[in-house]
Write an enzyme that holds these catalytic residues in place. Structure first.
Site, mmCIF file in Angstrom:
data_model
loop_
_atom_site.group_PDB
_atom_site.id
_atom_site.type_symbol
_atom_site.label_atom_id
_atom_site.label_comp_id
_atom_site.label_asym_id
_atom_site.label_seq_id
_atom_site.Cartn_x
_atom_site.Cartn_y
_atom_site.Cartn_z
ATOM 1 N N ASP A 140 22.010 -7.271 -9.112
ATOM 2 C CA ASP A 140 20.406 -6.706 -7.873
ATOM 3 C C ASP A 140 19.152 -7.506 -9.460
ATOM 4 O O ASP A 140 18.503 -7.293 -8.426
ATOM 5 C CB ASP A 140 20.639 -5.765 -8.440
ATOM 6 C CG ASP A 140 21.490 -5.490 -6.625
ATOM 7 O OD1 ASP A 140 21.546 -5.655 -6.048
ATOM 8 O OD2 ASP A 140 21.888 -4.441 -6.438
ATOM 9 N N ASP A 159 21.289 -2.253 -0.668
ATOM 10 C CA ASP A 159 22.138 -2.859 -0.875
ATOM 11 C C ASP A 159 22.901 -1.561 0.396
ATOM 12 O O ASP A 159 22.372 -0.990 0.721
ATOM 13 C CB ASP A 159 22.919 -3.047 -1.666
ATOM 14 C CG ASP A 159 24.161 -3.216 -1.809
ATOM 15 O OD1 ASP A 159 24.888 -3.779 -1.099
ATOM 16 O OD2 ASP A 159 25.042 -3.000 -2.952
ATOM 17 N N ASN A 191 -28.283 0.247 0.309
ATOM 18 C CA ASN A 191 -29.999 0.500 -0.776
ATOM 19 C C ASN A 191 -30.092 -0.479 -0.874
ATOM 20 O O ASN A 191 -31.336 -0.471 -1.230
ATOM 21 C CB ASN A 191 -28.570 1.187 -1.676
ATOM 22 C CG ASN A 191 -28.260 2.568 -1.542
ATOM 23 O OD1 ASN A 191 -28.810 3.143 -0.051
ATOM 24 N ND2 ASN A 191 -28.046 3.090 -2.668
#
Length: 855
Positions: A601, A327, A665
């Protein structure tokens, strides 16, 4: 109400509250099960890798202790494996406990309050919502989150959003009296006179009495059934996929190593123990602890930078964010709105302050959420000494604000009985309900020409960066029943209010910094286009392209998706339009953050990948956000983004180190098992080596990241991990096999009689190469020269390497089958390790050149 709840309209007494708090507990729902340290410690043992180790302990106990004579009993393997188990469990428990405590502490820093009547007071006061008890009388207004389950006793145009409980976005009206009598069917959420905890007030005002708190609320019963259950994010799934990938390697390796060693060596039991030990070495047992430690440390560091993390997993999305939607008010501007002008409808100065008086009555008498402009009006009137005006009028009713109408009205009456509606709101919405205008005390019809003049007056002030509201009234209204939105019609425009909220000095620099770090800023505002563009130009946001809510409404999703990527400024938006824009940006493959603090919001905060709010926001915004800023400033946000990327980077270091090391490995063990006449390393050697390597990794959360890494958003990419393993992993196998050749031909370790020396040589080389990979992989630069690890990482890796070199020369090493290495071994070791580092750096440079990324 008095009988059932044992309360009054003015609330409970102090003694009542203390008794009820003891009886009902705090007003908190169960988000997660309460941490019990003993239970947590026991749960730390529940791990497939710990299970493998415990099985090895039991097998060793039977074979080495119970099935042999007292003088032949061998406790070494049991002791070492037990130490591994305890260290792993203690580390995991410690990190999870500290992480949990840190998370609780951070959440307590963000408090939600409720407006409550207590001790027979005529006015309400703010208390922490956790202190509410059944019988409390609570005042609700727009923007509030309902703090408990409540029965409404008074209301005015009360509209409540229950989307968090029902998923329905439309607000519903709540009233003190049930609208439908008799037997009702359906959900309790449909009751007209009940507001449920977790819903939020969209508009209007009400008083209600609390009848259920905490775990006894409707939301609390749901929370109890899902406590501890959390939806998996992309980050969670990525971590799980890594674990499953390595476990799949283990499941392929164990049978193969078992069969090869059983066939070539003839000792099937020893082959089985070795295969299981290989499985332990290949499994990432420290992965959960490393991830938790990184996230909790990141949250604590961000808290020191005024950023509170409510959801630890949001840190990763914070670092991955490449678009920030925000905003304008308070973020780009100072959030210190002042009333700059109040003018008549013809644009002349309001010398009689008539426009200001009407605006004051509207702001003073409304019961909803007083926004920054209401406060600016009240403050200006106070400065002018005009507050006494409120005593000359009585409030009759009000029509609350909502985000569709974008205006609000109060109905007041003076001492002569004159009743009038006073309305203020956004200019376009106000002109839509006005049919007349005032000019020098005379009322004229609002013609198209006068409308055009009104728009031009407002647009001129907008271009100066001022927000404009229009004020209108309708006099001598009379009505028996309550007033409604329909009464906002045929009104008389009397003037305008112009507010100034100047840009923050830090905003331009913050936007520049965010852009430098790969975060694009888009402004999503409900304000006028001209105002938004003016402010954006001042702070450096590209204002060449804009979209308004009206234009967006006419677009299809495909059209808007294309435009949303290009446009930086969106104005005159409704709450649902903000959510729609964020959704479409996400659909285009972006990680979107949203910064907001208002009632409108909440939906966008929930939809975004990272919901960001501030501690001064309305309750529902704070509840919907993942991250809370203690200061509404983009500079604070930028610091948080960097910390999020550091946290993610350190997690990726461990994942890629472990994945590539284990992958390498695998080839080394396969080669050794197939061609050697003895085991390349005893099971106990593999376990000790794995333990020392795991210890060296525990400081990774405290490592630093190269500045170049922090400049771009970082997202989880599973495809890159697989590619990385295939390119980097086998390098270590090349030098492991080189060491096999040296031990076989140079030191004549080519028979079972010399296997201890061979095993000791590979133990030291394997541990050192695994530990060095930490420094090789942690940076895309040349390690130790262009980029150095932090001192905890350097110190611990050097300590572990030193321990590994010295171990064969000690009694402990001797007890597990290691023997001292000849001094002539070490020049070969140095040569192999240097060659390993050089080749790794060369391959790393090719990888970066070809794939353009690292970590």
């Amino acid at each position: 109400m008095n009988t059932y709840f044992q309360t009054t309209s003015h609330g409970l007494t102090h003694e009542d509250i203390k008794v009820r708090q003891r009886l009902y507990g705090t007003n908190e729902i169960i988000h997660e099960q309460k941490q019990n340290p003993i239970l947590m410690f026991c749960k730390a043992f529940i791990n497939p890798f710990i299970g493998v180790l415990m099985a090895l302990v039991m097998v060793s106990l039977v074979i080495d202790v119970l099935m042999v004579t007292p003088e032949e009993r061998e406790w070494t393997s049991i002791v070492v494996i037990t130490i591994m188990v305890l260290l792993s469990v203690i580390l995991r428990f410690t990190q999870e406990w500290r992480s949990g405590k840190a998370s609780e502490t951070l959440k307590k820093m963000v408090k939600n309050t409720a407006s409550v009547y207590r001790d027979d007071s005529l006015s309400s006061r703010e208390v922490n919502i956790t202190e509410l008890v059944p019988g409390d009388v609570v005042y609700l207004s727009a923007g509030d989150m309902v703090p408990a389950d409540m029965r409404i006793i008074e209301s005015k145009d009360l509209f409540v959003s229950q989307s968090s409980l029902t998923g329905e976005s439309d607000a519903i009206e709540k009233q003190p009296v049930l609208q439908r009598k008799g037997v009702r069917s359906g959900s309790v959420l449909e009751l007209d006179n009940i507001c449920f905890m977790g819903s939020n007030i969209v508009s209007g005002a009400a008083r209600g009495v609390v009848f259920a708190t905490g775990k006894h609320t409707y939301l609390g019963t749901i929370a109890r059934s899902i406590a501890g259950v959390r939806a998996q994010t992309a980050f969670d799934k990525g971590i799980s996929n890594v674990s499953l990938l390595l476990i799949r390697f283990m499941l392929v390796m164990v049978p193969f190593v078992f069969l090869v060693n059983g066939i070539t060596k003839g000792d099937w039991f020893e082959a089985f123990i070795f295969a299981v030990s290989v499985a332990v070495g290949l499994t990432p047992e420290m992965l959960p602890m490393i991830v938790t430690a990184n996230l909790s440390k990141g949250a604590l560091v961000m808290a020191r930078k005024k950023t509170i993390v409510k959801n630890l997993n949001a840190i990763q999305n914070f670092g991955a964010m490449n678009i920030l939607c925000t905003d304008k008010t308070g973020t780009l501007t100072r959030d210190q709105i002042i009333l700059e002008r109040y003018i008549n409808s013809d644009g002349s100065q309001d010398d009689k302050k008539r426009v200001l008086r009407h605006a004051f009555f509207n702001s003073y008498f409304q019961t909803g959420l007083k926004n920054l402009m209401d406060r600016a009006i009240l403050s200006h009137v106070q400065e002018l000494g005009m507050e006494h005006l409120k005593e000359t009028y009585t409030k009759i009713d009000e029509i609350p604000f909502d985000f569709t109408r974008r205006r609000m009205s109060v109905i007041v009456e003076d001492k002569q009985g004159k009743c009038q509606i006073i309305t203020k709101g956004a200019v376009e919405e106000m002109l839509a309900i006005c049919t007349h205008t005032e000019d020098n005390g005379a009322v004229y019809r609002l013609t198209e020409e006068l409308r055009e003049k009104a728009y031009k007056i407002c647009e001129r002030m907008n271009r100066e960066g001022m927000r404009v509201l229009a004020v209108a009234h309708k006099s001598w209204v009379g009505k028996e029943e309550e007033f409604s939105v329909a009464d906002e019609s045929e009104m008389v425009l009397i003037g305008y209010l112009a507010f100034l909220d100047p840009p923050k000095p830090s905003a331009a620099n913050a936007i520049h910094q965010l852009h430098e770090h790969g975060v694009e800023v888009k402004v999503l505002s409900g304000d006028n286009t001209a105002v938004v563009k003016t402010i954006c130009r001042q702070v450096g946001v590209n204002s060449a392209h804009t979209l308004t809510g009206t234009e967006i409404e006419a677009m299809s999703d495909e059209e808007l998706k294309e435009k949303a990527l290009l446009v930086k400024i969106f104005a005159k938006l409704t709450p649902m339009q903000k959510t729609r824009i964020i959704t479409l940006l996400q659909d285009s493959g972006n990680t979107v953050g949203f910064l907001g603090d208002g009632i409108n919001d909440a939906s966008a905060l929930r939809q975004s990948d990272v919901g960001i709010s501030v501690d001064t926001a309305v309750d529902i915004a704070k509840e919907s956000a993942d991250i809370i800023l203690l200061e509404k400033d983009l500079m604070v946000l930028e610091a948080g983004v960097i910390e999020g990327r550091k946290t993610f980077g350190n997690i990726m270091k461990y994942i890629k180190m472990t994945a590539s090391s284990n992958f390498g490995n695998m080839f080394s063990v396969l080669a050794a098992s197939a061609f050697l006449p003895f085991l390349p390393m005893l099971p106990i050697h593999l376990l000790v080596q794995n333990l020392l390597y795991d210890v060296s990794q525990t400081t990774i959360p405290f490592d630093r990241m190269d500045p170049e890494y922090l400049r771009k958003p970082r997202r989880w990419d599973a495809s890159d991990l697989s590619r990385f393993m295939i390119c980097i992993g086998p390098i270590s196998s090349i030098f492991d096999i080189a060491l096999f050749w040296v031990m076989w031909y140079v030191f004549a370790c080519n028979s079972p009689e010399h296997q201890a020396l061979f095993q000791s040589g590979w133990f030291v080389e394997g541990l050192l190469s695994q530990t060095l990979i930490v420094h090789m992989i942690r940076t895309r630069k040349i390690p130790f020269v262009q980029s150095r690890a932090s001192w905890p990482v350097t110190g611990l890796t050097m300590l572990v390497m030193g321990t590994g070199i010295l171990l064969p020369f000690t009694g402990i090493g001797s007890s597990i089958g290691l023997v001292p290495l000849p001094w002539s071994y070490f020049p070969w070791l140095i040569g192999i390790l240097l060659s390993y580092c050089i080749l790794t750096q060369f391959i790393k440079n090719l990888y970066i050149k070809h794939f353009t990324r690292w970590l």
